[in-house]
Design a protein around this motif. Structure first.
Motif: not given
Length: 208
Positions: A1-27
């Motif tokens: 599957m295309a989505g398989e593999g290693s995924v890393k996210v570099f973020g900051v807890q207080g950033s709404p922009f970082s939070c967006r990425v985490e929410i999408a991945l969790k969904l």
């Protein structure tokens, strides 16, 4: 599957922009490794993967880095096709992209101006535009959370925290009933709620 593999996210807890990425991945149910960054002392890995902008969020899939949260969200949606964030209809897809950019480029900056400079005319016009876009829908994407809702995390969660911190009120149920209901439903969505930072920490940060 295309989505398989290693995924890393570099973020900051207080950033709404970082939070967006985490929410999408969790969904999407995607497992990822999260790296909390100190923006005053950025990690060598962040600088390696994002040498141009040197900021968060930075997303890495199988060693391939991406920057800019809206770009990352679209990549996630195309790579992991379960729980689609964008509609199938071409016009509706284009409209969702437009609204997401509108939130970033016009709406959220005008909100900051309204709360700190006490000039709310532009912000209220922009919020009213979003209010009208809901048009009886639970979320901007319909019955389920989509791209525009995730882009609007800064309005749904960060805006009320900033309001409390500075002692002002912009997003009122009287003036924006649909937007307030959407905000409540969105931040209480079980997946979204899990990925939002502690509200008291945000308020303390903005007070400082």
């Amino acid at each position: 599957m295309a989505g398989e593999g290693s995924v890393k996210v570099f973020g900051v807890q207080g950033s709404p922009f970082s939070c967006r990425v985490e929410i999408a991945l969790k969904l999407k149910g995607v497992d990822f490794e999260y790296f909390e960054e100190n923006l005053a002392n950025k990690s060598p890995l962040l600088l390696k993967y994002n040498p141009v902008y040197k900021k968060v969020p930075t997303f890495v899939h199988n060693g391939n880095p991406l920057a800019e949260s809206l770009v990352i969200l679209e990549y996630i949606d195309e790579t992991w096709t379960n729980f689609p964030l964008l509609p199938n209809n071409p016009y509706q897809r284009a409209r969702a992209r437009f609204l997401s950019k509108f939130i970033d480029d016009k709406c959220f900056p005008s909100v900051g101006k309204a709360l700190w400079a006490r000039d709310d005319k532009e912000a209220k016009e922009n919020l009213k535009f979003l209010e009208n876009e809901l048009n009886g829908k639970k979320f901007f994407g319909g019955d389920t959370v989509g791209l525009v809702d995730i882009a609007g995390t800064c309005i749904a969660f960060w805006l009320p925290a900033i309001e409390e911190a500075v002692g002002a009120k912009l997003l009122t149920a009287k003036e924006f009933p649909k937007l307030c209901k959407w905000s409540h439903d969105y931040v209480n969505h079980p997946v979204v709620k899990e990925k939002l930072p502690p509200r008291d920490l945000l308020i303390a940060y903005f007070r400082g």
